[in-house]
Scaffold this motif. Structure first.
Motif, PDB file in Angstrom:
ATOM      1  N   LEU A 103      -1.959  -2.210  -8.266  1.00  0.00           N
ATOM      2  CA  LEU A 103      -1.502  -2.001  -6.889  1.00  0.00           C
ATOM      3  C   LEU A 103      -2.098  -0.720  -6.301  1.00  0.00           C
ATOM      4  N   LYS A 104      -2.294   0.276  -7.164  1.00  0.00           N
ATOM      5  CA  LYS A 104      -2.907   1.537  -6.717  1.00  0.00           C
ATOM      6  C   LYS A 104      -4.359   1.295  -6.292  1.00  0.00           C
ATOM      7  N   LYS A 105      -5.053   0.423  -7.033  1.00  0.00           N
ATOM      8  CA  LYS A 105      -6.421   0.049  -6.644  1.00  0.00           C
ATOM      9  C   LYS A 105      -6.401  -0.612  -5.266  1.00  0.00           C
ATOM     10  N   TYR A 106      -5.425  -1.499  -5.081  1.00  0.00           N
ATOM     11  CA  TYR A 106      -5.271  -2.192  -3.800  1.00  0.00           C
ATOM     12  C   TYR A 106      -5.044  -1.183  -2.672  1.00  0.00           C
ATOM     13  N   SER A 107      -4.177  -0.193  -2.928  1.00  0.00           N
ATOM     14  CA  SER A 107      -3.862   0.810  -1.922  1.00  0.00           C
ATOM     15  C   SER A 107      -5.086   1.660  -1.575  1.00  0.00           C
ATOM     16  N   THR A 108      -5.847   2.045  -2.598  1.00  0.00           N
ATOM     17  CA  THR A 108      -7.067   2.832  -2.374  1.00  0.00           C
ATOM     18  C   THR A 108      -8.075   2.041  -1.551  1.00  0.00           C
ATOM     19  N   ASN A 109      -8.244   0.754  -1.908  1.00  0.00           N
ATOM     20  CA  ASN A 109      -9.148  -0.119  -1.151  1.00  0.00           C
ATOM     21  C   ASN A 109      -8.690  -0.261   0.301  1.00  0.00           C
ATOM     22  N   LYS A 116     -13.231   2.415   7.190  1.00  0.00           N
ATOM     23  CA  LYS A 116     -14.483   1.729   7.543  1.00  0.00           C
ATOM     24  C   LYS A 116     -14.353   0.990   8.868  1.00  0.00           C
ATOM     25  N   ASN A 117     -13.159   0.416   9.094  1.00  0.00           N
ATOM     26  CA  ASN A 117     -12.922  -0.285  10.368  1.00  0.00           C
ATOM     27  C   ASN A 117     -13.044   0.676  11.561  1.00  0.00           C
ATOM     28  N   LYS A 118     -12.631   1.930  11.358  1.00  0.00           N
ATOM     29  CA  LYS A 118     -12.682   2.917  12.439  1.00  0.00           C
ATOM     30  C   LYS A 118     -14.120   3.213  12.878  1.00  0.00           C
ATOM     31  N   ILE A 119     -15.055   3.110  11.912  1.00  0.00           N
ATOM     32  CA  ILE A 119     -16.450   3.424  12.253  1.00  0.00           C
ATOM     33  C   ILE A 119     -17.333   2.172  12.307  1.00  0.00           C
ATOM     34  N   GLY A 120     -16.667   1.001  12.271  1.00  0.00           N
ATOM     35  CA  GLY A 120     -17.397  -0.249  12.459  1.00  0.00           C
ATOM     36  C   GLY A 120     -18.236  -0.698  11.281  1.00  0.00           C
ATOM     37  N   VAL A 121     -17.847  -0.309  10.062  1.00  0.00           N
ATOM     38  CA  VAL A 121     -18.572  -0.715   8.849  1.00  0.00           C
ATOM     39  C   VAL A 121     -17.952  -1.990   8.283  1.00  0.00           C
ATOM     40  N   ASP A 122     -18.802  -2.871   7.741  1.00  0.00           N
ATOM     41  CA  ASP A 122     -18.335  -4.140   7.181  1.00  0.00           C
ATOM     42  C   ASP A 122     -17.343  -3.898   6.035  1.00  0.00           C
ATOM     43  N   THR A 123     -16.207  -4.593   6.053  1.00  0.00           N
ATOM     44  CA  THR A 123     -15.152  -4.401   5.046  1.00  0.00           C
ATOM     45  C   THR A 123     -14.869  -5.664   4.237  1.00  0.00           C
ATOM     46  N   SER A 124     -15.710  -6.650   4.371  1.00  0.00           N
ATOM     47  CA  SER A 124     -15.437  -7.953   3.734  1.00  0.00           C
ATOM     48  C   SER A 124     -15.350  -7.848   2.212  1.00  0.00           C
ATOM     49  N   LYS A 125     -16.209  -7.016   1.610  1.00  0.00           N
ATOM     50  CA  LYS A 125     -16.199  -6.866   0.153  1.00  0.00           C
ATOM     51  C   LYS A 125     -14.867  -6.314  -0.331  1.00  0.00           C
ATOM     52  N   GLY A 126     -14.366  -5.284   0.337  1.00  0.00           N
ATOM     53  CA  GLY A 126     -13.085  -4.682  -0.033  1.00  0.00           C
ATOM     54  C   GLY A 126     -11.923  -5.626   0.176  1.00  0.00           C
ATOM     55  N   GLU A 127     -11.973  -6.414   1.240  1.00  0.00           N
ATOM     56  CA  GLU A 127     -10.912  -7.369   1.540  1.00  0.00           C
ATOM     57  C   GLU A 127     -10.855  -8.472   0.494  1.00  0.00           C
ATOM     58  N   ILE A 128     -12.028  -8.931   0.042  1.00  0.00           N
ATOM     59  CA  ILE A 128     -12.084  -9.958  -1.009  1.00  0.00           C
ATOM     60  C   ILE A 128     -11.506  -9.419  -2.307  1.00  0.00           C
ATOM     61  N   GLU A 129     -11.881  -8.179  -2.635  1.00  0.00           N
ATOM     62  CA  GLU A 129     -11.371  -7.546  -3.863  1.00  0.00           C
ATOM     63  C   GLU A 129      -9.855  -7.382  -3.807  1.00  0.00           C
ATOM     64  N   ASN A 130      -9.331  -6.976  -2.667  1.00  0.00           N
ATOM     65  CA  ASN A 130      -7.889  -6.798  -2.522  1.00  0.00           C
ATOM     66  C   ASN A 130      -7.138  -8.116  -2.620  1.00  0.00           C
ATOM     67  N   LYS A 131      -7.724  -9.162  -2.068  1.00  0.00           N
ATOM     68  CA  LYS A 131      -7.112 -10.487  -2.146  1.00  0.00           C
ATOM     69  C   LYS A 131      -7.005 -10.931  -3.607  1.00  0.00           C
ATOM     70  N   LYS A 132      -8.044 -10.649  -4.384  1.00  0.00           N
ATOM     71  CA  LYS A 132      -8.051 -11.014  -5.810  1.00  0.00           C
ATOM     72  C   LYS A 132      -6.971 -10.243  -6.580  1.00  0.00           C
ATOM     73  N   ILE A 133      -6.802  -8.964  -6.220  1.00  0.00           N
ATOM     74  CA  ILE A 133      -5.797  -8.140  -6.911  1.00  0.00           C
ATOM     75  C   ILE A 133      -4.398  -8.719  -6.709  1.00  0.00           C
ATOM     76  N   LEU A 134      -4.054  -9.039  -5.472  1.00  0.00           N
ATOM     77  CA  LEU A 134      -2.716  -9.575  -5.185  1.00  0.00           C
ATOM     78  C   LEU A 134      -2.520 -10.955  -5.796  1.00  0.00           C
ATOM     79  N   GLU A 135      -3.564 -11.788  -5.755  1.00  0.00           N
ATOM     80  CA  GLU A 135      -3.468 -13.126  -6.350  1.00  0.00           C
ATOM     81  C   GLU A 135      -3.288 -13.026  -7.856  1.00  0.00           C
ATOM     82  N   SER A 139       0.089 -14.500  -9.600  1.00  0.00           N
ATOM     83  CA  SER A 139      -0.054 -15.717 -10.409  1.00  0.00           C
ATOM     84  C   SER A 139      -0.282 -15.407 -11.885  1.00  0.00           C
ATOM     85  N   SER A 140       0.103 -14.204 -12.296  1.00  0.00           N
ATOM     86  CA  SER A 140      -0.099 -13.799 -13.691  1.00  0.00           C
ATOM     87  C   SER A 140       0.662 -14.717 -14.661  1.00  0.00           C
ATOM     88  N   LYS A 141       0.099 -14.901 -15.842  1.00  0.00           N
ATOM     89  CA  LYS A 141       0.774 -15.700 -16.878  1.00  0.00           C
ATOM     90  C   LYS A 141       1.985 -14.957 -17.429  1.00  0.00           C
TER      91      LYS A 141
END
Length: 308
Positions: A103-109, A116-135, A139-141
């Motif tokens: 969750l700390k990784k998610y928060s840092t991301n 990055k959004n403030k300066i108009g930089v692409d954030t898709s990579k970070g968003e994908i990584e965060n989605k994976k963390i929460l999923e 859905s952990s075993k």
């Protein structure tokens, strides 16, 4: 002076090898991938990384700068001892440590995405990584990990900036909320002093038990809080005098603290993971005793160099 630098580095090397053996043995014998053992190995490996840095500084006589790493080593030690101090709770603590670390990784991301959004930089990579963390958490075993993730959601931690929160504070709050029912979304942070007390890290002086944190933390924090910057410069007779980079005066108490931390780590690890490490041997006890004697010699040699 050079001899003391060499001897102190050898002293630290012996400590390194002692902890490295425990780390390797615990890792190799963790056949069932026990989460508490795996988490302990992670802490031990990190402990060794910082000790390695301290050794590199001591061999160059840069013991003042080493205090920053010794502080980190101390904080890692407190977390490790808190994790494994009780067999009944260490698995639950390990799950909290793993879940909250993700969750700390998610928060840092999340913070990086916002910036990055403030300066108009692409954030898709970070968003994908965060989605994976929460999923992954949701859905952990591991049923307890999934339950803990639900607790994070209920507590509002998923959308919170977690830079000032710690896994052990969250675990303590989780236990309290579980017994009383969740009342609010606050997390009561645990200080190093309280954590030191919880793990029973005391030093005995003249028959009195003194909390180690009250002895060393001011010294460990001097550089972080800027106090050392002022103390490193003195004006004597109108002339500026700077503290030598290779001044060794702060070396002894660091060695003593590291030795105390190592001793507790060894005792705790053998006690909690006897089925993986075996019983602590007489040979190990003998080595622990010899280290105390080596520390006394280093103390005498340093006193010959400086007046305390």
């Amino acid at each position: 002076k050079e001899k003391w630098m060499d001897d102190s580095t050898d002293f630290l090397k012996n400590i390194f090898q002692e902890i490295e053996k425990i780390c390797n043995d615990l890792n190799l014998n963790n056949y069932e991938d026990d989460i508490a053992a795996r988490s302990t190995v992670e802490f031990l490996a990190e402990w060794l990384r910082f000790l390695d840095g301290i050794m590199l500084l001591f061999i160059q006589g840069r013991v003042d700068v080493a205090q920053v790493l010794t502080r980190s080593l101390y904080e890692i030690t407190l977390q490790l001892l808190y994790l494994i101090k009780d067999k009944e709770t260490m698995n639950k603590k390990a799950i909290c440590y793993v879940a909250f670390s993700e969750l700390k990784k998610y928060s840092t991301n999340n913070n990086m995405i916002k910036n990055k959004n403030k300066i108009g930089v692409d954030t898709s990579k970070g968003e994908i990584e965060n989605k994976k963390i929460l999923e992954s958490l949701g859905s952990s075993k591991n049923e307890e990990l999934r339950f803990l993730y639900k607790y994070f959601l209920d507590k509002g931690l998923v959308d919170k900036d977690l830079k000032n929160d710690s896994w052990y504070s969250v675990y303590e709050q989780y236990c309290q909320d579980k017994s009383n029912g969740i009342k609010d979304k606050k997390i009561k942070n645990i200080s190093t002093s309280i954590l030191c007390e919880k793990v029973g890290f005391y030093s005995e002086e003249k028959g009195e038990k003194i909390l180690v944190n009250t002895i060393v933390y001011n010294e460990l924090s001097r550089q972080a809080h800027g106090v050392n910057a002022r103390d490193s410069l003195k004006v004597i007779g109108g002339v500026q005098k700077f503290r030598n980079y290779d001044c060794l005066q702060n070396g002894l108490w660091q060695l003593s603290l590291i030795e105390e931390m190592k001793f507790l780590i060894i005792i705790y690890c053998y006690c909690m993971f006897e089925e993986k490490l075996g019983k602590i041997s007489d040979e190990t006890y003998s080595r622990l005793y010899k280290v105390k004697m080596d520390l006394d010699l280093l103390s005498k040699d340093l006193k010959a160099l400086y007046i305390f």
